[in-house]
Design a protein around this motif. Sequence first.
Motif, PDB file in Angstrom:
ATOM      1  N   LYS A  20      24.237  12.574 -22.362  1.00 12.80           N
ATOM      2  CA  LYS A  20      25.248  12.482 -21.292  1.00 12.80           C
ATOM      3  C   LYS A  20      24.479  12.562 -19.890  1.00 12.80           C
ATOM      4  N   ASN A  21      25.302  11.997 -18.998  1.00 13.66           N
ATOM      5  CA  ASN A  21      25.011  11.854 -17.556  1.00 13.66           C
ATOM      6  C   ASN A  21      26.199  12.003 -16.891  1.00 13.66           C
ATOM      7  N   PRO A  22      26.191  12.894 -15.899  1.00 12.86           N
ATOM      8  CA  PRO A  22      25.159  13.923 -15.403  1.00 12.86           C
ATOM      9  C   PRO A  22      24.613  14.977 -16.562  1.00 12.86           C
ATOM     10  N   VAL A  23      23.417  15.419 -16.295  1.00 16.25           N
ATOM     11  CA  VAL A  23      22.914  16.272 -17.295  1.00 16.25           C
ATOM     12  C   VAL A  23      23.301  17.956 -16.834  1.00 16.25           C
ATOM     13  N   SER A  24      23.557  18.918 -17.736  1.00 18.81           N
ATOM     14  CA  SER A  24      23.754  20.022 -17.486  1.00 18.81           C
ATOM     15  C   SER A  24      22.342  20.928 -16.958  1.00 18.81           C
ATOM     16  N   ILE A  25      22.232  21.329 -15.853  1.00 20.18           N
ATOM     17  CA  ILE A  25      20.761  21.823 -15.570  1.00 20.18           C
ATOM     18  C   ILE A  25      20.809  23.335 -15.509  1.00 20.18           C
ATOM     19  N   PRO A  26      19.883  24.058 -16.176  1.00 16.12           N
ATOM     20  CA  PRO A  26      19.769  25.415 -16.061  1.00 16.12           C
ATOM     21  C   PRO A  26      19.751  26.060 -14.523  1.00 16.12           C
ATOM     22  N   ALA A  27      20.294  27.147 -14.614  1.00 20.70           N
ATOM     23  CA  ALA A  27      20.558  27.644 -13.029  1.00 20.70           C
ATOM     24  C   ALA A  27      19.042  27.732 -12.312  1.00 20.70           C
ATOM     25  N   ASN A  28      17.940  28.059 -13.259  1.00 22.77           N
ATOM     26  CA  ASN A  28      16.740  28.283 -12.546  1.00 22.77           C
ATOM     27  C   ASN A  28      15.860  27.008 -12.605  1.00 22.77           C
ATOM     28  N   SER A  29      16.430  26.029 -12.649  1.00 27.11           N
ATOM     29  CA  SER A  29      15.562  24.638 -12.390  1.00 27.11           C
ATOM     30  C   SER A  29      15.958  23.939 -11.292  1.00 27.11           C
ATOM     31  N   SER A  30      15.230  23.334 -10.686  1.00 29.22           N
ATOM     32  CA  SER A  30      15.441  22.574  -9.353  1.00 29.22           C
ATOM     33  C   SER A  30      15.793  20.983  -9.611  1.00 29.22           C
ATOM     34  N   GLU A  31      15.651  20.701 -10.877  1.00 31.50           N
ATOM     35  CA  GLU A  31      16.169  19.098 -11.308  1.00 31.50           C
ATOM     36  C   GLU A  31      17.689  18.957 -10.678  1.00 31.50           C
ATOM     37  N   PRO A  32      17.773  17.565 -10.353  1.00 34.73           N
ATOM     38  CA  PRO A  32      19.245  17.178  -9.794  1.00 34.73           C
ATOM     39  C   PRO A  32      20.088  16.939 -11.289  1.00 34.73           C
ATOM     40  N   ASN A  33      21.208  16.920 -11.278  1.00 34.23           N
ATOM     41  CA  ASN A  33      22.198  16.690 -12.454  1.00 34.23           C
ATOM     42  C   ASN A  33      22.033  15.350 -12.718  1.00 34.23           C
ATOM     43  N   SER A  34      21.880  14.471 -11.898  1.00 32.44           N
ATOM     44  CA  SER A  34      22.061  12.896 -12.169  1.00 32.44           C
ATOM     45  C   SER A  34      20.655  12.333 -12.726  1.00 32.44           C
ATOM     46  N   LEU A  35      20.744  11.039 -12.998  1.00 37.41           N
ATOM     47  CA  LEU A  35      19.465  10.383 -13.346  1.00 37.41           C
ATOM     48  C   LEU A  35      18.575   9.674 -12.603  1.00 37.41           C
ATOM     49  N   GLU A  36      19.136   9.780 -11.411  1.00 40.02           N
ATOM     50  CA  GLU A  36      18.385   9.403 -10.145  1.00 40.02           C
ATOM     51  C   GLU A  36      18.271   8.204 -10.035  1.00 40.02           C
ATOM     52  N   ALA A  64      18.586   4.333 -18.724  1.00 40.76           N
ATOM     53  CA  ALA A  64      19.182   5.703 -18.705  1.00 40.76           C
ATOM     54  C   ALA A  64      18.649   6.596 -19.821  1.00 40.76           C
ATOM     55  N   LEU A  65      18.373   6.079 -21.021  1.00 41.64           N
ATOM     56  CA  LEU A  65      18.110   6.863 -22.387  1.00 41.64           C
ATOM     57  C   LEU A  65      16.588   7.418 -21.940  1.00 41.64           C
ATOM     58  N   LYS A  66      15.859   6.572 -21.256  1.00 39.34           N
ATOM     59  CA  LYS A  66      14.297   6.903 -20.845  1.00 39.34           C
ATOM     60  C   LYS A  66      14.408   8.023 -19.857  1.00 39.34           C
ATOM     61  N   ALA A  67      15.278   7.908 -18.829  1.00 42.92           N
ATOM     62  CA  ALA A  67      15.254   8.790 -17.894  1.00 42.92           C
ATOM     63  C   ALA A  67      16.122  10.193 -18.275  1.00 42.92           C
ATOM     64  N   TRP A  68      17.020  10.082 -19.408  1.00 45.85           N
ATOM     65  CA  TRP A  68      17.546  11.507 -19.674  1.00 45.85           C
ATOM     66  C   TRP A  68      16.585  12.025 -20.810  1.00 45.85           C
ATOM     67  N   ASP A  69      15.615  11.484 -21.577  1.00 49.39           N
ATOM     68  CA  ASP A  69      14.641  11.826 -22.153  1.00 49.39           C
ATOM     69  C   ASP A  69      13.528  12.632 -21.271  1.00 49.39           C
ATOM     70  N   SER A  70      13.153  11.718 -20.489  1.00 43.74           N
ATOM     71  CA  SER A  70      12.284  12.411 -19.303  1.00 43.74           C
ATOM     72  C   SER A  70      12.588  13.806 -18.637  1.00 43.74           C
ATOM     73  N   LYS A  71      14.170  13.717 -18.413  1.00 44.43           N
ATOM     74  CA  LYS A  71      14.635  14.709 -17.494  1.00 44.43           C
ATOM     75  C   LYS A  71      14.750  16.032 -18.437  1.00 44.43           C
ATOM     76  N   LEU A  72      15.178  15.754 -19.778  1.00 43.92           N
ATOM     77  CA  LEU A  72      14.878  17.025 -20.573  1.00 43.92           C
ATOM     78  C   LEU A  72      13.551  17.692 -20.906  1.00 43.92           C
ATOM     79  N   ARG A  73      12.428  16.714 -20.744  1.00 41.86           N
ATOM     80  CA  ARG A  73      11.362  17.256 -20.916  1.00 41.86           C
ATOM     81  C   ARG A  73      10.733  18.256 -19.691  1.00 41.86           C
ATOM     82  N   ARG A  74      11.306  17.721 -18.523  1.00 41.14           N
ATOM     83  CA  ARG A  74      10.951  18.351 -17.187  1.00 41.14           C
ATOM     84  C   ARG A  74      11.849  19.629 -17.053  1.00 41.14           C
ATOM     85  N   ILE A  75      12.856  19.704 -17.505  1.00 44.39           N
ATOM     86  CA  ILE A  75      13.808  21.285 -17.403  1.00 44.39           C
ATOM     87  C   ILE A  75      13.176  21.903 -18.571  1.00 44.39           C
ATOM     88  N   ASN A  76      12.744  21.572 -19.638  1.00 44.53           N
ATOM     89  CA  ASN A  76      12.534  22.321 -20.376  1.00 44.53           C
ATOM     90  C   ASN A  76      11.082  22.843 -20.405  1.00 44.53           C
TER      91      ASN A  76
END
Length: 298
Positions: A20-36, A64-76
């Motif tokens: 999904k894009n934008p991504v649901s970001i946990p409250a204590n993460s500084s990542e933006p919701n978009s895939l940038e 987009a799939l690569k960016a989504w995968d990368s973002k999930l790894r960063r926020i987790n």
Amino acid sequence: MDKLYRLAKTLAYEWTEDYKNPVSIPANSSEPNSLENVLFDKFTNTDSLFFVRTADECYDYLGALKAWDSKLRRINVVSVRGPNHSGPISAEPISLRENILGLKPDSARGYTLDNSIRDFRNILETKRTANYYNVANPSLEIAFVTEIDDNNYFFATGSRWNMRIASIAADIYSESGFSDKQVAEIDLIQSGTVSLRRFYASPPYADDVMRLRFYVDNPNRSAFAVVIPSRINGANGGRPASEFDNTGLADRPIAATNWILRINTESPTNRNIDFSRIKDIVIRYTYTFGNPAEFPNF
């Protein structure tokens, strides 16, 4: 497009979440919701692939799939979701007699170990199935459940999500004379509905589980079946220890509603087994949880 759709569905299975894009970001993460990348903005979900018109747009969907995968790894990270792909971890041994069939000795009510073993053997006699090649000694076939919702065998905590099998081992405990071999063979078939806790799950109050059905019509022809060498009273028959940790179902969900445990007496290894002398069968799963492994060449 076909390959990209299959890739997107594979990622959804590995992450237990749909793209999904934008991504649901946990409250204590500084990542933006978009895939940038503005080129990815039009790909809001998996099915957005079917609106592409050119090879360049297909390439953007892959990005987009690569960016989504990368973002999930960063926020987790530890502060958000807990350990990443930790393991393999060994769960508590699961006793067929005590845990699955509920025949645990209880001195408070006078239910002794002898009572437990007697009742266990009586139940096993009702689970025998005839086979063509060993009419005199039917096979044993018994079903059991390993769920993740009830915290019975595996921790139902938010950090332990995406729980998958690393290996399976089994041990048989018996009286002398149970078998003319030191090692038996146990068939273990995964069937029914399998469950994976999702990325954003927060049990017990906000649990979220992905469920998939994999019912097996013929256990003899199942891709989800393994044959596990089983030690008898700790004896290994001279086999290396590595043979007793079966990885044939690695990466499969650890939770299933219909595991089938079978001791097939058609097998020469099990042909002369005397089920009236069995005391227990103990299954040991090791498992991983958290992020999927990195995808090579992605």
